[in-house]
Write a protein that holds these residues in place. Structure first.
Motif, PDB file in Angstrom:
ATOM      1  N   GLY A 405       0.806  -1.221   0.000  1.00  0.00           N
ATOM      2  CA  GLY A 405       0.000   0.000   0.000  1.00  0.00           C
ATOM      3  C   GLY A 405       0.836   1.267   0.000  1.00  0.00           C
ATOM      4  N   THR A 406       2.102   1.161  -0.407  1.00  0.00           N
ATOM      5  CA  THR A 406       2.995   2.319  -0.340  1.00  0.00           C
ATOM      6  C   THR A 406       2.479   3.482  -1.170  1.00  0.00           C
ATOM      7  N   ARG A 492       6.943  11.162   7.318  1.00  0.00           N
ATOM      8  CA  ARG A 492       7.931  11.756   6.400  1.00  0.00           C
ATOM      9  C   ARG A 492       8.667  10.713   5.552  1.00  0.00           C
ATOM     10  N   PRO A 493       9.182   9.621   6.160  1.00  0.00           N
ATOM     11  CA  PRO A 493       9.890   8.626   5.327  1.00  0.00           C
ATOM     12  C   PRO A 493       9.009   8.023   4.237  1.00  0.00           C
ATOM     13  N   VAL A 494       7.711   7.910   4.497  1.00  0.00           N
ATOM     14  CA  VAL A 494       6.799   7.368   3.484  1.00  0.00           C
ATOM     15  C   VAL A 494       6.669   8.350   2.324  1.00  0.00           C
ATOM     16  N   LEU A 495       6.468   9.630   2.638  1.00  0.00           N
ATOM     17  CA  LEU A 495       6.316  10.646   1.593  1.00  0.00           C
ATOM     18  C   LEU A 495       7.600  10.825   0.784  1.00  0.00           C
ATOM     19  N   GLN A 499      10.338   4.609   2.853  1.00  0.00           N
ATOM     20  CA  GLN A 499       9.707   3.550   3.643  1.00  0.00           C
ATOM     21  C   GLN A 499       8.509   2.983   2.891  1.00  0.00           C
ATOM     22  N   ASN A 500       8.463   1.657   2.781  1.00  0.00           N
ATOM     23  CA  ASN A 500       7.319   0.994   2.165  1.00  0.00           C
ATOM     24  C   ASN A 500       6.256   0.714   3.219  1.00  0.00           C
ATOM     25  N   VAL A 501       5.013   0.582   2.778  1.00  0.00           N
ATOM     26  CA  VAL A 501       3.894   0.358   3.692  1.00  0.00           C
ATOM     27  C   VAL A 501       3.106  -0.869   3.236  1.00  0.00           C
ATOM     28  N   GLU A 502       3.106  -1.910   4.092  1.00  0.00           N
ATOM     29  CA  GLU A 502       2.277  -3.089   3.852  1.00  0.00           C
ATOM     30  C   GLU A 502       0.948  -2.899   4.584  1.00  0.00           C
TER      31      GLU A 502
END
Length: 604
Positions: A405-406, A492-495, A499-502
């Motif tokens: 879901g990144t 911030r790391p996601v934007l 950082q990936n988001v599962e």
């Protein structure tokens, strides 16, 4: 410990202690203080009842709920223990008689509410009495950070100050590390022996699912899993309690409401019916339940998310006290989080307290959203860390599917940022899906780079994304702006693409193939079982006590399996002490013998 073991066998009818009961009891009998953490149903009460009987004098039990004292005292009297209570339900003459019995040395155990203990008259009475111990039950009530805080518990340090030679034992089933330290400090138990029997309740199966049609979800759960079982349904508001109880009654369930807005006599009647009748469902706010001794509660259901992991653990722990399979079932949604945060915002507590409550709510939401073993996460909150997954929670029985879901997370966060962090989830979804609403055009949000970029996901999928981003601390709900979503530093790391988001795929929870409704051994003689239950119910009704006070289900099952023919054999059954053997042995042997006579099974 010989005398303690003799008491265990002759009074309570059990052959041996569970660990670490023997060590705790030995500590208190020898005059030491103890702090005990033991899961509900783990046998906490024996840890102070047996020392009170083994030592000279009367044991004083401080209990927060006067409504339950009567049943606790009735159960002890059934065992031949000289027990009584002092609380506001007694008239003056009865209270004076009990006080005189205490002074005369005619009581083994006395239950007192903390409010009454703090009265000068009570303290004077205790100063003139021979005391064996003080037991502080539900000791987590002393914590101002906890979910069951009682101000009168803060004064219980006076027990150590005014009775320095009387041993004290504090007991609870619910306390994280911070609460444990506060218990030790406020009760002056820093030097007490510490016993932790763990927090795991392996017989409870945990199910947590998303709300989509709450009433139908609850109905399906009850119909498929617990058609005729006793249970508790928790709701956040009094109105929802009343409406849900009435609706369940229309569906054919024996459901009763319980909350602080009901007349005290109605609450007492509903609680008594729950304890003494079978197949009763109590629909309640959190005003109901602490200290409930009913052993055969087969399920606890939450129609709204509790605000803390401690609350969830405490409330679900009321299921399956007898060790038989039980369910902890809950449905939740993002709206629950918003409602709970609104309630916190209206709290009169300090800013520090509000921050602590916010942290605990986030932990509860994290438990709901976790994709790994639910029990491991729950126990880890209390620093109890099992190595293996439990195999008895929804995420173990039906492993959660996840997806990358990144990109969706970046879109969702960007939409919140570019709209000024001033809008709630529904408007942000409209922006992402390119909706043509008046609000979109009034705010010129149709000109944003994020407008229409998320059409590949439907509205429910986007709600899932936002709910999980809130759960992980990437977004927070701004209550001052009516539920607007605001970015947190953690995102911030996601934007930045670092950082990936599962994310978990939201699916409707299927009914368990292994039902947890009351299971009887396959070889059990059902006709004899029902006849024994009928006799137990008759005896309980005649004495005005719950059936389990006579004998627990497991003792009746043992009667069916062992089929005792005389009092000596009957006395070997688990849960049959000397008093119950004398009082009930002939009654139940008569049922067994009638069943064994030619034609007896048909007559029963």
């Amino acid at each position: 410990m010989n005398s303690a073991r003799d008491i265990l066998q002759s009074t309570f009818g059990y052959d041996d202690f569970r660990p670490p009961q023997a060590e705790i009891i030995d500590t208190v009998i020898n005059g030491g203080d103890a702090m005990v953490l033991m899961p509900t149903g783990g046998g906490k009460s024996l840890c102070y009842q047996i020392p009170a009987l083994a030592r000279s004098g009367c044991g004083v039990v401080i209990s927060p709920l006067i409504a339950l004292m009567q049943d606790q005292v009735n159960a002890l009297r059934e065992l031949g223990v000289r027990a009584s209570f002092l609380n506001s339900t007694l008239d003056a003459n009865t209270a004076r008689d009990i006080e005189q019995s205490l002074l005369n040395g005619e009581l083994d155990l006395l239950y007192i509410a903390p409010e009454r203990l703090n009265q000068p008259r009570t303290m004077d009475l205790l100063q003139r009495t021979s005391l064996s111990l003080f037991a502080i039950d539900e000791a987590h009530c002393v914590s101002q950070w906890g979910h069951d805080f009682r101000a009168d518990y803060l004064r219980l340090s006076l027990l150590h100050e005014q009775f320095p030679t009387v041993p004290r034992i504090a007991l609870t089933a619910t306390a994280d590390a911070r609460t444990q330290e506060e218990i030790k400090l406020r009760l002056q138990l820093q030097d007490a022996a510490y016993f932790c029997a763990g927090f795991d309740r392996p017989n409870i199966r945990y199910h947590i699912a998303l709300k989509h049609n709450p009433r139908q979800q609850l109905l399906q759960f009850l119909r498929q899993e617990h058609e005729k079982d006793a249970g508790i349904v928790y709701c956040l508001s009094r109105k929802k309690v009343d409406d849900t109880a009435a609706w369940l009654a229309q569906q054919g369930f024996n459901a009763l409401p319980y909350h602080a807005g009901l007349d005290a006599s109605v609450r007492a009647d509903h609680q008594a019916r729950f304890l003494r009748e079978e197949s009763v469902i109590i629909v309640a706010t959190i005003a109901f339940g602490m200290g409930i001794d009913k052993p055969d509660v087969r399920f606890v259901a939450h129609l709204d998310m509790p605000k803390t992991v401690e609350s969830y653990y405490q409330e679900t722990g009321r299921a399956g006290r007898d060790g038989a399979p039980a369910d902890a079932w809950m449905i939740y949604g993002l709206q629950d989080v918003i409602k709970l945060r609104q309630m916190m915002g209206e709290s009169q507590g300090s800013e520090e307290h509000k921050r602590a409550e916010q942290h605990r709510l986030n932990a509860m939401l994290g438990l709901c959203e976790i994709t790994t073993c639910r029990r491991q996460a729950l126990l880890a909150y209390f620093d109890d860390r099992p190595e293996a997954a439990c195999g008895n929670c929804d995420t173990c029985l039906q492993p959660v599917a996840t997806w990358d879901g990144t990109e969706a997370a970046r879109m969702a966060l960007s939409a919140a940022w570019r709209t000024g962090q001033r809008f709630g989830v529904n408007h942000l979804i409209d922006v992402l899906r390119g909706a043509e609403t008046d609000k979109i055009f009034q705010c010129d949000h149709h000109q944003l780079p994020t407008y229409g970029v998320g059409k590949e996901l439907d509205a429910n999928q986007w709600r899932s994304v936002y709910r999980q981003l809130v759960a992980r601390g990437f977004l927070t709900v701004d209550l001052e702006r009516f539920g607007a979503l605001r970015l947190e530093e953690a995102c911030r790391p996601v934007l930045r693409g670092e950082q990936n988001v599962e994310l978990r795929k939201d699916v409707k929870l299927k009914a368990s193939k292994q039902r947890t409704r009351t299971q009887l051994p396959e070889d059990l003689d059902i006709t004899l079982w029902e006849a024994l239950r009928d006799r137990r119910r008759e005896l309980a009704e005649a004495q005005g006590v719950p059936p389990y006070v006579i004998f627990h289900d497991r003792t009746l099952q043992e009667m069916c399996q062992a089929v005792p023919q005389n009092l000596m054999q009957f006395g070997r059954l688990s849960g049959v002490g000397e008093r119950k053997l004398e009082k009930y042995g002939d009654e139940f042997l008569a049922v067994i013998n009638a069943h064994l006579e030619p034609g007896g099974a048909a007559q029963a």
